[in-house]
Design a protein around this motif. Structure first.
Motif, PDB file in Angstrom:
ATOM      1  N   UNK A 198      16.493  38.340  99.496  1.00 32.89           N
ATOM      2  CA  UNK A 198      17.878  38.746  99.220  1.00 32.89           C
ATOM      3  C   UNK A 198      18.412  39.733 100.258  1.00 32.89           C
ATOM      4  N   UNK A 199      17.584  40.215 101.193  1.00 34.40           N
ATOM      5  CA  UNK A 199      17.939  41.337 102.071  1.00 34.40           C
ATOM      6  C   UNK A 199      18.275  40.869 103.476  1.00 34.40           C
ATOM      7  N   UNK A 200      19.367  41.390 104.042  1.00 35.56           N
ATOM      8  CA  UNK A 200      19.788  41.056 105.403  1.00 35.56           C
ATOM      9  C   UNK A 200      19.475  42.202 106.354  1.00 35.56           C
ATOM     10  N   UNK A 201      19.954  43.403 106.024  1.00 38.39           N
ATOM     11  CA  UNK A 201      19.638  44.609 106.785  1.00 38.39           C
ATOM     12  C   UNK A 201      18.885  45.578 105.875  1.00 38.39           C
ATOM     13  N   UNK A 202      17.995  46.359 106.459  1.00 40.40           N
ATOM     14  CA  UNK A 202      17.199  47.292 105.660  1.00 40.40           C
ATOM     15  C   UNK A 202      17.975  48.599 105.511  1.00 40.40           C
ATOM     16  N   UNK A 203      18.689  48.723 104.412  1.00 40.54           N
ATOM     17  CA  UNK A 203      19.612  49.833 104.196  1.00 40.54           C
ATOM     18  C   UNK A 203      18.936  51.195 104.281  1.00 40.54           C
ATOM     19  N   UNK A 204      17.817  51.333 103.569  1.00 40.38           N
ATOM     20  CA  UNK A 204      17.161  52.645 103.545  1.00 40.38           C
ATOM     21  C   UNK A 204      16.601  52.993 104.920  1.00 40.38           C
ATOM     22  N   UNK A 205      16.074  52.006 105.637  1.00 42.58           N
ATOM     23  CA  UNK A 205      15.531  52.265 106.967  1.00 42.58           C
ATOM     24  C   UNK A 205      16.622  52.716 107.929  1.00 42.58           C
ATOM     25  N   UNK A 206      17.799  52.097 107.835  1.00 41.62           N
ATOM     26  CA  UNK A 206      18.923  52.501 108.679  1.00 41.62           C
ATOM     27  C   UNK A 206      19.280  53.964 108.412  1.00 41.62           C
ATOM     28  N   UNK A 207      19.302  54.355 107.134  1.00 41.46           N
ATOM     29  CA  UNK A 207      19.616  55.736 106.791  1.00 41.46           C
ATOM     30  C   UNK A 207      18.569  56.717 107.280  1.00 41.46           C
ATOM     31  N   UNK A 210      13.347  44.427 101.741  1.00 47.87           N
ATOM     32  CA  UNK A 210      12.533  43.305 102.239  1.00 47.87           C
ATOM     33  C   UNK A 210      12.880  42.916 103.681  1.00 47.87           C
ATOM     34  N   UNK A 211      13.993  43.392 104.213  1.00 47.41           N
ATOM     35  CA  UNK A 211      14.403  43.016 105.569  1.00 47.41           C
ATOM     36  C   UNK A 211      13.506  43.714 106.588  1.00 47.41           C
ATOM     37  N   UNK A 212      12.831  42.923 107.396  1.00 54.65           N
ATOM     38  CA  UNK A 212      11.924  43.458 108.407  1.00 54.65           C
ATOM     39  C   UNK A 212      12.662  43.717 109.721  1.00 54.65           C
ATOM     40  N   UNK A 213      11.923  44.172 110.706  1.00 58.56           N
ATOM     41  CA  UNK A 213      12.500  44.500 112.008  1.00 58.56           C
ATOM     42  C   UNK A 213      13.289  43.327 112.585  1.00 58.56           C
ATOM     43  N   UNK A 214      12.775  42.122 112.396  1.00 57.39           N
ATOM     44  CA  UNK A 214      13.441  40.960 112.992  1.00 57.39           C
ATOM     45  C   UNK A 214      13.527  39.774 112.038  1.00 57.39           C
ATOM     46  N   UNK A 240       8.832  44.851  93.487  1.00 62.59           N
ATOM     47  CA  UNK A 240       8.348  44.053  94.613  1.00 62.59           C
ATOM     48  C   UNK A 240       8.116  44.965  95.815  1.00 62.59           C
ATOM     49  N   UNK A 241       7.035  44.732  96.512  1.00 61.66           N
ATOM     50  CA  UNK A 241       6.681  45.575  97.649  1.00 61.66           C
ATOM     51  C   UNK A 241       7.767  45.562  98.723  1.00 61.66           C
ATOM     52  N   UNK A 242       8.126  46.741  99.217  1.00 58.19           N
ATOM     53  CA  UNK A 242       9.114  46.855 100.277  1.00 58.19           C
ATOM     54  C   UNK A 242       8.505  46.550 101.637  1.00 58.19           C
ATOM     55  N   UNK A 243       8.193  45.302 101.852  1.00 58.97           N
ATOM     56  CA  UNK A 243       7.514  44.883 103.083  1.00 58.97           C
ATOM     57  C   UNK A 243       8.328  45.208 104.330  1.00 58.97           C
ATOM     58  N   UNK A 244       9.663  45.123 104.224  1.00 62.15           N
ATOM     59  CA  UNK A 244      10.495  45.394 105.380  1.00 62.15           C
ATOM     60  C   UNK A 244      10.417  46.841 105.812  1.00 62.15           C
ATOM     61  N   UNK A 245      10.488  47.750 104.861  1.00 55.62           N
ATOM     62  CA  UNK A 245      10.400  49.171 105.173  1.00 55.62           C
ATOM     63  C   UNK A 245       9.040  49.502 105.760  1.00 55.62           C
ATOM     64  N   UNK A 246       7.994  48.898 105.201  1.00 52.67           N
ATOM     65  CA  UNK A 246       6.650  49.112 105.737  1.00 52.67           C
ATOM     66  C   UNK A 246       6.540  48.553 107.153  1.00 52.67           C
ATOM     67  N   UNK A 247       7.108  47.375 107.388  1.00 54.80           N
ATOM     68  CA  UNK A 247       7.067  46.760 108.711  1.00 54.80           C
ATOM     69  C   UNK A 247       7.755  47.646 109.748  1.00 54.80           C
ATOM     70  N   UNK A 281      16.334  47.471 113.629  1.00 54.39           N
ATOM     71  CA  UNK A 281      16.269  46.012 113.740  1.00 54.39           C
ATOM     72  C   UNK A 281      16.327  45.588 115.202  1.00 54.39           C
ATOM     73  N   UNK A 282      15.652  44.489 115.491  1.00 57.01           N
ATOM     74  CA  UNK A 282      15.677  43.912 116.822  1.00 57.01           C
ATOM     75  C   UNK A 282      17.107  43.506 117.178  1.00 57.01           C
TER      76      UNK A 282
END
Length: 305
Positions: A135-144, A126-130, A165-172, A60-61
């Protein structure tokens, strides 16, 4: 076979509204079903630690993370977008949710557990880089995932996302990162109106039309995900486990049941056993009808075992 179950009481204190789908009852429904099924007897339970700023800022930024903390200092209640509410306890819950996946990585990589399931909320994919959303604040799986790469030197990590629903945050966050293979299935077209079906660089997106049956779901995964996973030979696999594609869940129009989630988990486990020393970390995303959610998670964990 040892499975770690990682959660924290703080995740139940993230309050939403009376009409919001993401409630603390979701976690209670999962716990109740695990007790009823006897699965709790074969799991090791861990409290989720707080994620660190360094771990968050790998995906995350830094200004975004700082802004999240600042917003709560200035307000008791903040809508980060039309769906994502943050109250005083929400930030701690989000820090524990991301910290759970970090803890899971450490347990699996140290061989203290073969696999791990993170029973946390708010969800994360759904939480993107910035940006927070869905419903998502931090991208849990991306952090891991970022923790696994930074701390353990992994070169090939796969992410499986079968939320409705598409995981747009993880993709981003991971688009174009050749260390990552992201395999995602989701109802299409549907919220968040992202995710172009097909193969795109390091992403394999399966867009599911409304009414997709379990048989169709399995066929598409066999055709589109499994050959790519075999070729990629992941050293570790993460799962964004969303169960809102269940036919009883009114958050989507898919026609899946708990056996379908168990089947895809088993197929992923075969890949993990073949290439990744069995290393799987799964974290909860969607699933909003209590009975269906509890049954689906129990089936998912049973398949991991």
């Amino acid at each position: 076979m040892t499975i770690a179950f990682i959660s924290h009481a703080a995740c139940a204190l993230h309050e939403t509204t009376s009409y919001h789908p993401d409630t603390a009852e979701r976690l209670a429904a999962i716990h109740d079903r695990l007790i009823a099924s006897g699965l709790e007897m074969v799991m090791h339970f861990y409290d989720a630690p707080m994620v660190t700023l360094q771990q968050l800022c790998r995906v995350h930024d830094a200004d975004y993370v700082s802004d999240i903390f600042q917003k709560l200092q200035e307000n008791e209640r903040v809508w980060l977008d039309a769906d994502t509410l943050m109250v005083s306890a929400s930030l701690t819950a989000a820090q524990r949710g991301a910290g759970a996946v970090v803890k899971a990585v450490d347990l699996v990589m140290s061989q203290d557990a073969n696999t791990a399931f993170c029973c946390v909320r708010p969800p994360g994919h759904h939480a993107e880089h910035n940006k927070a959303m869905g419903f998502c604040i931090f991208n849990n799986v991306a952090v891991g995932v970022a923790h696994a790469i930074a701390e353990y030197g992994l070169q090939r990590v796969a992410i499986i996302d079968f939320d409705a629903h598409h995981g747009n945050g993880t993709e981003d966050i991971f688009r174009g990162n050749q260390q990552i293979l992201l395999c995602s299935s989701f109802q299409h077209p549907f919220y968040p109106d992202t995710g172009e079906p097909g193969k795109h660089d390091n992403m394999i997106n399966i867009g599911l039309p409304a009414g997709t049956s379990g048989e169709q779901f399995r066929q598409l995964i066999e055709e589109q995900w499994l050959p790519e996973l075999e070729a990629f030979q992941p050293e570790m696999i993460f799962i964004s486990a969303g169960f809102d594609g269940h036919r009883e869940d009114d958050m989507s129009d898919l026609d899946l049941v708990e056996d379908d989630f168990a089947w895809v988990t088993s197929e992923v486990k075969k890949i993990a056993d073949k290439f990744a020393q069995g290393r799987i970390v799964s974290t909860l995303e969607g699933g909003y009808v209590m009975s269906a959610l509890g049954r689906s998670v129990a089936s998912h964990i049973d398949a991991l075992l």
